[in-house]
Write a protein that holds these residues in place. Structure first.
Motif, PDB file in Angstrom:
ATOM      1  N   LEU A  40       0.729  -1.250   0.020  1.00  0.00           N
ATOM      2  CA  LEU A  40      -0.035  -0.052  -0.068  1.00  0.00           C
ATOM      3  C   LEU A  40       0.909   1.247   0.047  1.00  0.00           C
ATOM      4  CD1 LEU A  40      -2.299  -1.268   2.798  1.00  0.00           C
ATOM      5  CD2 LEU A  40      -2.701  -1.455   0.464  1.00  0.00           C
ATOM      6  N   SER A  41       0.503   2.099  -0.912  1.00  0.00           N
ATOM      7  CA  SER A  41       1.538   3.438  -1.232  1.00  0.00           C
ATOM      8  C   SER A  41       0.702   4.508  -1.077  1.00  0.00           C
ATOM      9  CB  SER A  41       1.971   3.206  -2.528  1.00  0.00           C
ATOM     10  OG  SER A  41       2.798   4.126  -3.013  1.00  0.00           O
ATOM     11  N   HIS A  42       0.862   5.266  -0.125  1.00  0.00           N
ATOM     12  CA  HIS A  42      -0.002   6.550   0.388  1.00  0.00           C
ATOM     13  C   HIS A  42       0.088   7.873  -0.455  1.00  0.00           C
ATOM     14  CE1 HIS A  42       2.526   9.073   2.319  1.00  0.00           C
ATOM     15  NE2 HIS A  42       3.234   8.071   2.750  1.00  0.00           N
ATOM     16  N   GLY A  43      -0.865   8.651  -0.309  1.00  0.00           N
ATOM     17  CA  GLY A  43      -1.018   9.955  -0.951  1.00  0.00           C
ATOM     18  C   GLY A  43       0.039  11.001  -0.391  1.00  0.00           C
ATOM     19  N   VAL A  44       0.021  12.054  -1.448  1.00  0.00           N
ATOM     20  CA  VAL A  44       1.036  13.200  -0.687  1.00  0.00           C
ATOM     21  C   VAL A  44       0.784  13.780   0.681  1.00  0.00           C
ATOM     22  CG1 VAL A  44      -0.344  15.154  -2.111  1.00  0.00           C
ATOM     23  CG2 VAL A  44       2.332  15.343  -1.790  1.00  0.00           C
ATOM     24  N   THR A  45       1.550  14.181   1.413  1.00  0.00           N
ATOM     25  CA  THR A  45       1.507  14.504   2.799  1.00  0.00           C
ATOM     26  C   THR A  45       0.464  13.727   3.708  1.00  0.00           C
ATOM     27  OG1 THR A  45      -0.665  16.085   2.307  1.00  0.00           O
ATOM     28  CG2 THR A  45       1.600  16.903   1.929  1.00  0.00           C
ATOM     29  N   LEU A  46       0.373  12.672   3.324  1.00  0.00           N
ATOM     30  CA  LEU A  46      -0.568  11.504   4.405  1.00  0.00           C
ATOM     31  C   LEU A  46       0.634  10.633   4.758  1.00  0.00           C
ATOM     32  CD1 LEU A  46      -3.543  10.955   1.958  1.00  0.00           C
ATOM     33  CD2 LEU A  46      -3.188  12.615   3.855  1.00  0.00           C
ATOM     34  N   SER A  47       0.124   9.318   5.144  1.00  0.00           N
ATOM     35  CA  SER A  47       0.905   8.587   5.930  1.00  0.00           C
ATOM     36  C   SER A  47       0.404   7.033   5.817  1.00  0.00           C
ATOM     37  CB  SER A  47       1.627   8.944   7.325  1.00  0.00           C
ATOM     38  OG  SER A  47       0.266   8.638   7.995  1.00  0.00           O
ATOM     39  N   VAL A  48       1.010   6.075   6.601  1.00  0.00           N
ATOM     40  CA  VAL A  48       0.579   4.833   6.399  1.00  0.00           C
ATOM     41  C   VAL A  48      -0.697   4.778   7.289  1.00  0.00           C
ATOM     42  CG1 VAL A  48       2.848   3.756   6.293  1.00  0.00           C
ATOM     43  CG2 VAL A  48       1.953   4.209   8.728  1.00  0.00           C
ATOM     44  N   ARG A  49      -0.893   5.702   8.136  1.00  0.00           N
ATOM     45  CA  ARG A  49      -2.305   5.846   8.905  1.00  0.00           C
ATOM     46  C   ARG A  49      -3.468   5.705   7.954  1.00  0.00           C
ATOM     47  NH1 ARG A  49      -1.886  10.357  12.995  1.00  0.00           N
ATOM     48  NH2 ARG A  49      -0.798  11.319  11.627  1.00  0.00           N
ATOM     49  N   THR A  50      -3.203   6.210   6.654  1.00  0.00           N
ATOM     50  CA  THR A  50      -4.261   6.387   5.710  1.00  0.00           C
ATOM     51  C   THR A  50      -4.847   4.724   5.521  1.00  0.00           C
ATOM     52  OG1 THR A  50      -3.101   7.761   4.253  1.00  0.00           O
ATOM     53  CG2 THR A  50      -4.903   6.640   3.189  1.00  0.00           C
ATOM     54  N   TRP A  51      -4.105   3.788   5.866  1.00  0.00           N
ATOM     55  CA  TRP A  51      -4.544   2.374   5.386  1.00  0.00           C
ATOM     56  C   TRP A  51      -5.114   1.688   6.807  1.00  0.00           C
ATOM     57  CZ3 TRP A  51      -5.025   2.113   0.275  1.00  0.00           C
ATOM     58  CH2 TRP A  51      -4.084   2.969  -0.361  1.00  0.00           C
ATOM     59  N   PHE A  52      -5.166   2.299   7.797  1.00  0.00           N
ATOM     60  CA  PHE A  52      -5.488   1.566   8.998  1.00  0.00           C
ATOM     61  C   PHE A  52      -6.648   0.314   8.828  1.00  0.00           C
ATOM     62  CE2 PHE A  52      -8.700   4.530  10.068  1.00  0.00           C
ATOM     63  CZ  PHE A  52      -9.517   3.989  10.736  1.00  0.00           C
ATOM     64  N   HIS A  53      -7.635   0.590   7.956  1.00  0.00           N
ATOM     65  CA  HIS A  53      -8.686  -0.211   7.757  1.00  0.00           C
ATOM     66  C   HIS A  53      -8.156  -1.507   6.792  1.00  0.00           C
ATOM     67  CE1 HIS A  53     -12.204   1.664   9.493  1.00  0.00           C
ATOM     68  NE2 HIS A  53     -11.857   2.752   8.775  1.00  0.00           N
ATOM     69  N   GLN A  54      -7.321  -1.482   5.769  1.00  0.00           N
ATOM     70  CA  GLN A  54      -6.800  -2.178   5.125  1.00  0.00           C
ATOM     71  C   GLN A  54      -5.917  -3.035   5.768  1.00  0.00           C
ATOM     72  OE1 GLN A  54      -7.410   1.023   4.023  1.00  0.00           O
ATOM     73  NE2 GLN A  54      -9.228   0.342   2.994  1.00  0.00           N
ATOM     74  N   LEU A  55      -4.922  -2.765   6.810  1.00  0.00           N
ATOM     75  CA  LEU A  55      -4.069  -3.224   7.295  1.00  0.00           C
ATOM     76  C   LEU A  55      -4.658  -4.091   8.428  1.00  0.00           C
ATOM     77  CD1 LEU A  55      -1.410  -0.473   8.046  1.00  0.00           C
ATOM     78  CD2 LEU A  55      -0.887  -2.699   7.028  1.00  0.00           C
TER      79      LEU A  55
END
Length: 286
Positions: free
Chosen positions: A30-45
């Protein structure tokens, strides 16, 4: 259970990587968007490992817990950092999922390193992303002028500090009826992004033009967008799907830019079904 680690980049930076799921399961990156972080993907993780996938997310250089390398923010380094994750973790039969700038990173990787992509990648999901922005390489003077203008802009931390105005600004990334907690999470990620990264990383997308390279891509591709995305509107998804041979297009009704949060169950199903299909096919042909 989560496992996290730091991996080195080619230019003395480090990338923060977090993963969940069994190491023997087929990988999704999973590769996140600009100025975001891995927290973007907490549901997917949380959810994709339940579907039988080793789920890996990483912070792009200068974002989250990653450290910017000596060469800084460049389009080429976005692709090289995807390569670093795949090679340092020795991932094979992987499905790459790239959101927004993270989708650009995936596109740059597969076009810049086609042999490595063919060896290690079974498919890619390009989510709420784009392959072209105005002011391309022929407009270097205009790009330079934009950089000078952005250098004079004040630090935007004050905006993201404000729960009210910051919330409203983060709300622009969502479609119909988002959960307030998801909008607030996005505001916090934008707030926590280092000011230098907030200023410099979006410049990478100025003058982006991958349209000549995408017809050469031979990686199975799913392109996903939201019908209410004002940041990367549906025509951007259609452009990519039309350029990559055999690409499939899915537009999620009412969805905005942050589909991994706002329509997570439908998106997770799309990713899981696509991953099973392409990874099984890749295993049979190996």
């Amino acid at each position: 259970m989560y496992v996290d680690r730091m991996i080195d980049t080619h230019d003395r930076g480090t990338l923060y990587v977090v993963e969940s799921g069994a190491e023997t399961d087929p990988p999704i990156v999973l590769s996140h968007g600009v100025t975001l972080s891995v927290r973007t993907w907490f549901h997917q993780l949380e959810e994709l490992p339940k579907e039988g996938f080793r789920t890996i997310a990483f912070d792009h250089r200068g974002h989250g817990q990653s450290v910017l390398g000596e060469e800084g923010h460049t389009l080429e380094n976005l692709g090289r950092d995807v390569k670093s994750v795949l090679e340092r973790l020795d991932l094979r039969n992987a499905v790459l999922v790239g959101h927004s700038m993270g989708g650009v990173a995936v596109q740059v990787f597969v076009t810049q390193f086609p042999e490595i992509a063919a060896e290690r990648v079974a498919g890619m999901v390009l989510l709420s992303t784009l392959a072209y922005t105005p002011l391309g390489s022929r407009s270097t003077r205009t790009k330079a002028a934009l950089e000078r203008m952005s250098n004079r802009m004040p630090d935007s931390t004050f905006l993201w500090d404000s729960k009210n105005f910051g919330f409203l600004a983060a709300r622009l990334g969502f479609g119909k009826n988002p959960r307030p907690s998801h909008v607030e999470l996005t505001r916090r990620m934008l707030h926590d992004c280092p000011p230098e990264t907030r200023l410099l990383s979006p410049r990478v997308l100025v003058g982006l033009d991958l349209t000549k390279d995408l017809p050469n891509v031979r990686i199975p591709t799913l392109v996903v967008g939201g019908t209410n995305d004002i940041l990367t509107p549906p025509f951007e998804a259609r452009r990519i799907a039309n350029l990559i041979p055999g690409a499939r297009l899915e537009l999620m009704r009412g969805g905005g830019h942050m589909l991994m949060l706002e329509q997570r169950e439908e998106l997770d199903n799309l990713i899981a079904d696509f991953a099973r299909e392409v990874q099984a096919k890749n295993r049979r042909s190996a």
